[in-house]
Design a protein around this motif. Structure first.
Motif, PDB file in Angstrom:
ATOM      1  N   ARG A 153      -5.687  -6.659  -3.624  1.00 38.74           N
ATOM      2  CA  ARG A 153      -6.738  -5.823  -4.196  1.00 38.74           C
ATOM      3  C   ARG A 153      -7.590  -6.611  -5.197  1.00 38.74           C
ATOM      4  NH1 ARG A 153      -6.183  -2.238  -0.234  1.00 38.74           N
ATOM      5  NH2 ARG A 153      -4.527  -0.693  -0.558  1.00 38.74           N
TER       6      ARG A 153
ATOM      7  N   PHE B 209     -12.392  -1.189  -5.362  1.00 41.66           N
ATOM      8  CA  PHE B 209     -12.639  -0.422  -4.136  1.00 41.66           C
ATOM      9  C   PHE B 209     -11.585   0.674  -4.008  1.00 41.66           C
ATOM     10  CE2 PHE B 209     -13.678  -4.962  -3.131  1.00 41.66           C
ATOM     11  CZ  PHE B 209     -15.052  -4.834  -3.285  1.00 41.66           C
ATOM     12  N   ASP B 210     -12.006   1.856  -3.611  1.00 41.48           N
ATOM     13  CA  ASP B 210     -11.080   2.974  -3.532  1.00 41.48           C
ATOM     14  C   ASP B 210     -10.525   3.189  -2.133  1.00 41.48           C
ATOM     15  OD1 ASP B 210     -13.329   3.910  -2.273  1.00 41.48           O
ATOM     16  OD2 ASP B 210     -13.708   5.563  -3.677  1.00 41.48           O
ATOM     17  N   ASP B 211     -10.893   2.296  -1.172  1.00 39.48           N
ATOM     18  CA  ASP B 211     -10.346   2.415   0.177  1.00 39.48           C
ATOM     19  C   ASP B 211      -9.286   1.327   0.390  1.00 39.48           C
ATOM     20  OD1 ASP B 211     -11.924   0.185   0.287  1.00 39.48           O
ATOM     21  OD2 ASP B 211     -13.175   0.840   1.954  1.00 39.48           O
ATOM     22  N   ASP B 212      -8.948   1.050   1.639  1.00 37.88           N
ATOM     23  CA  ASP B 212      -7.849   0.129   1.937  1.00 37.88           C
ATOM     24  C   ASP B 212      -8.337  -1.310   2.134  1.00 37.88           C
ATOM     25  OD1 ASP B 212      -5.127  -0.393   2.305  1.00 37.88           O
ATOM     26  OD2 ASP B 212      -5.293  -0.251   4.478  1.00 37.88           O
ATOM     27  N   PHE B 213      -9.478  -1.643   1.566  1.00 36.40           N
ATOM     28  CA  PHE B 213     -10.034  -2.989   1.678  1.00 36.40           C
ATOM     29  C   PHE B 213      -9.063  -4.009   1.084  1.00 36.40           C
ATOM     30  CE2 PHE B 213     -12.665  -6.532   0.114  1.00 36.40           C
ATOM     31  CZ  PHE B 213     -13.457  -6.807   1.222  1.00 36.40           C
TER      32      PHE B 213
ATOM     33  N   LYS C 135      -8.101  -0.883  10.531  1.00 34.65           N
ATOM     34  CA  LYS C 135      -8.389   0.368  11.226  1.00 34.65           C
ATOM     35  C   LYS C 135      -7.320   0.717  12.255  1.00 34.65           C
ATOM     36  CE  LYS C 135     -12.418   0.869   9.203  1.00 34.65           C
ATOM     37  NZ  LYS C 135     -12.651   1.934   8.201  1.00 34.65           N
TER      38      LYS C 135
ATOM     39  N   ARG D  25      -1.242  -5.752   0.749  1.00 34.65           N
ATOM     40  CA  ARG D  25      -2.687  -5.866   0.581  1.00 34.65           C
ATOM     41  C   ARG D  25      -2.981  -6.682  -0.669  1.00 34.65           C
ATOM     42  NH1 ARG D  25      -1.984  -3.894   4.948  1.00 34.65           N
ATOM     43  NH2 ARG D  25      -2.979  -2.009   5.794  1.00 34.65           N
TER      44      ARG D  25
ATOM     45  N   LYS E  14       0.817  -1.220   0.000  1.00 31.90           N
ATOM     46  CA  LYS E  14       0.000   0.000   0.000  1.00 31.90           C
ATOM     47  C   LYS E  14       0.850   1.269   0.000  1.00 31.90           C
ATOM     48  CE  LYS E  14      -0.740   0.927   4.924  1.00 31.90           C
ATOM     49  NZ  LYS E  14      -1.747   1.282   5.928  1.00 31.90           N
TER      50      LYS E  14
ATOM     51  N   ARG F  75     -18.598  -7.611   0.752  1.00 31.19           N
ATOM     52  CA  ARG F  75     -19.095  -6.582  -0.160  1.00 31.19           C
ATOM     53  C   ARG F  75     -19.652  -7.246  -1.424  1.00 31.19           C
ATOM     54  NH1 ARG F  75     -14.357  -1.846   0.148  1.00 31.19           N
ATOM     55  NH2 ARG F  75     -14.668  -1.358   2.363  1.00 31.19           N
TER      56      ARG F  75
ATOM     57  N   THR G 244     -10.759  -4.095   6.166  1.00 30.11           N
ATOM     58  CA  THR G 244     -10.070  -2.816   6.074  1.00 30.11           C
ATOM     59  C   THR G 244      -9.407  -2.551   7.413  1.00 30.11           C
ATOM     60  OG1 THR G 244     -11.767  -2.001   4.555  1.00 30.11           O
ATOM     61  CG2 THR G 244     -10.309  -0.368   5.562  1.00 30.11           C
TER      62      THR G 244
END
Length: 643
Positions: A171, A184-188, A210, A169, A129, A221, A208
């Protein structure tokens, strides 16, 4: 009759990853390389009524899928492709004849993929990431800098067999015209994904981060593949999800709530609706095969959707089987013979699997359990393959089962040494499938015996739950079984007993070392000596140690008193061989160092065999040369002290 030799495993064929298609069943066959430094893997196919046929010969088979009568797989075959570090190449091999050719060039390094349509794919991509949004040149510059150090900001910073994972990560991406776009545009970070039958939707399971702490529950999802929009159908916090599928009109998740038996709690089947889980069917047994053997490389998907069913492999007692469930929660058995199901696939009701039956090595079987291949027949032909003899016994009112195999050339009335082999886990099982090391020892003149004590898999959560009890009820079961074996087999010389085990079996070897001297030789492998140091150094230590010891880092007494160290420092006398790998991140090498140092201080005969560049999987998938050395050293140690 000839003997099984130590190096015979070099000739075995190892099968995995079977997929049933309209064009036949495809799978991967692995064999040891000629130089014994690794394994080569190639694609094979079985068509109805035909013998298995080899499709590739470069020895580099990996992930694959099938579409339109072609096998699609990731590879870099030309010199130009090999130099292109920032891209992936998907090859197509026609199954009706022809040469493999490059079908797609992808602008990023992907690790798996599937087709949405002729020109659109969904794929997974491993990234760091910290560098994923940089150019290839910028990435290479930073990666060069990182060669000298690790910048760790997350717990769970390395993983056995994969190395350091901090910041890594996985993706989910889609590919259009050779370009990867993140879904996905987050850190999933993706764990698994499945396509709906019509490929209009994807269920993505992951998390994700935290905080630096690891999470144990999952988010699901749902992605719409028409425009790649998505929504959360199950927020994090309710379920540790193994996998999720669309089945009819329902979303079915397989996972565990961990509410009664902690991290080792077996999964159940749930429906997901309105962002909540609803119990569909309690199962309470393992999903997948946990039947131990040292003649398996790779596996397959433990859950497969076909029509209105989810087919799944599961471990019951000492074997693994295939069952299926519909979206109303009705479960029925599909494959039920004793042995091990290592990989399986179903398409339109046609099922095929790779398994182990009747002391045979891996072969391909159909739904009627008819053997379709003979890859491993010749290597065992004319050799002594000892047949396990089952022993039922009772301890503390609990019914248990174990097995014994007799030595080559056994003659009643002659005294023989014996080796007690204890499995890892503890939530795995030993059964009646072929184990090379056990068969080799039997061929070298040993009785060999094994069992599944409390803590093992296959008999539900309560049987497997030994949190806070390590070294108590399980140790009692193992010693009781030894008593029973010696009573039923008077030709075993009780003064010439050896013991070995790896991982949990290594923990138990160490526990035995500190609690009894009835064994005259011990070989402890990839073991746990000190739960306190294991807590801070194992890739699963911060959560597994506390959970299994029913303790915590602010309760060191609980960790310490479940450690073999305490009694070893008081009582150890047995000559002990310690085997460890320096890249074992599951039971770190420091555990072996501590044990060896303690035994030297105490004057106990001991030896440490340290394997470089090997992991926790040394005995199962390590470099063949090192696997030879490992088994040879254990056998020499037993011979020295028992013969």
């Amino acid at each position: 009759m000839d003997k099984i030799k130590l190096e015979d495993f070099l000739e075995y064929s190892y099968l995995s990853g079977i997929k049933v298609t309209d064009y036949g069943a495809l799978f991967i066959k692995a064999n040891v390389k000629k130089d014994k430094t690794g394994y080569e893997r190639n694609y094979w196919i079985i068509k109805d009524g035909e013998k298995a046929k080899q499709l590739t010969f470069d020895g580099k088979a990996g992930f694959f899928t099938v579409r339109d009568n072609s096998l699609y797989f990731l590879a870099k075959r030309s010199e130009e492709e090999k130099k292109d570090e920032g891209s992936s190449f998907i090859y197509a091999l026609p199954l009706d004849g022809g040469e493999a050719h490059t079908a797609f060039k992808v602008d990023s390094p992907i690790s798996s993929f599937d087709f949405i349509s002729d020109d659109t794919l969904v794929a997974t991509m491993g990234v760091d990431k910290r560098t994923e949004n940089l150019s290839l040149e910028e990435k290479k510059k930073i990666e060069k800098e990182l060669e000298g150090y690790e910048d760790i900001e997350e717990c769970g910073f390395y993983l056995n067999g994969e190395g350091y994972t901090d910041g890594r990560r996985n993706r989910l991406v889609y590919i259009k015209e050779g370009k990867c776009e993140r879904v996905f545009d987050d850190d999933f970070s993706l764990e698994t994904f499945t396509l709906s039958p019509d490929k209009s939707k994807i269920l993505a399971v992951g998390e994700t981060r935290k905080s630096p702490k690891q999470q144990f529950t999952s988010e699901i999802r749902e992605v719409n593949t028409s425009d790649w929009s998505w929504k959360t159908v199950l927020p994090i916090g309710q379920l540790s999800v193994y996998c999720a599928f669309h089945l009819g009109e329902k979303i079915i998740a397989i996972g565990t709530t961990m509410d009664r038996y902690g991290l080792n709690q077996n999964p159940d089947f749930f429906t997901v609706e309105d962002e909540k889980i609803h119990l569909l069917k309690k199962w309470g047994e393992a999903i997948g095969s946990t039947v131990g053997t040292d003649v398996r490389l790779g596996g397959g998907q433990p859950v497969v959707r076909d029509g209105e069913y989810l087919y799944f492999s599961t471990t019951l007692d000492h074997s693994s089987y295939i069952y299926r469930i519909d979206n109303e929660g009705n479960i029925e058995s599909v494959i039920g013979d004793e042995g091990s199901v290592d990989s399986f696939s179903v398409k339109e009701g046609k099922l095929m699997f790779i398994g182990m039956r009747d002391q045979k090595l891996q072969e391909v079987y159909d739904e009627g359990e008819e053997c379709l291949t003979s890859f491993n027949d010749k290597i065992l032909e004319g050799k002594y393959v000892a047949v396990p003899e089952e022993i039922a016994f009772e301890n503390d009112g609990v019914q248990l089962t174990g097995w014994v195999i007799k030595p080559y050339g056994y003659q009643e009335g002659t005294k023989y040494p014996a080796i007690f082999d204890i499995h890892g886990g503890p939530k795995t099982v030993y059964g009646t499938v072929f184990m090379h090391e056990m068969q080799y020892w039997a061929n070298e003149g040993y009785f060999v015996y094994w069992t599944n004590p409390r803590g093992a898999d296959g008999r539900g959560d309560e049987f497997a739950d030994i949190r806070g009890k390590y070294g108590t009820i399980d140790y009692s079961d193992l010693m009781k079984f030894t008593d029973v074996v010696l009573e039923k087999y008077p030709d075993i010389d009780k003064e010439r007993l050896g013991e070995t085990g790896g991982s949990y079996g290594g923990f138990m070897s160490n526990w035995i070392l500190g609690h009894t001297d009835r064994f005259k030789a011990i070989a402890t492998q990839r073991s746990i000596y000190n739960w306190v140091s294991f807590w801070g150094t194992s890739d699963i230590g911060p959560y597994f140690a506390a959970d299994q010891c029913a303790a915590s880092i602010d309760n060191l007494e609980g960790l310490f008193h479940r450690s073999p160290m305490e009694e070893i420092l008081k009582n150890a006398k047995t000559p002990t061989l310690i085997i460890h790998s320096d890249k074992d991140y599951r039971c770190p090498v420091s555990e072996g160092y501590q044990l060896y140092s303690a035994l030297v201080e105490m004057g106990v005969e001991s030896k440490l065999m340290l394997f470089h560049d090997e992991t926790h999987e040394l005995s199962r998938s390590g470099k063949p040369l090192n696997r030879i050395k490992r088994l040879k050293e254990i056998t020499l140690w037993m011979d020295k002290h028992l013969k």
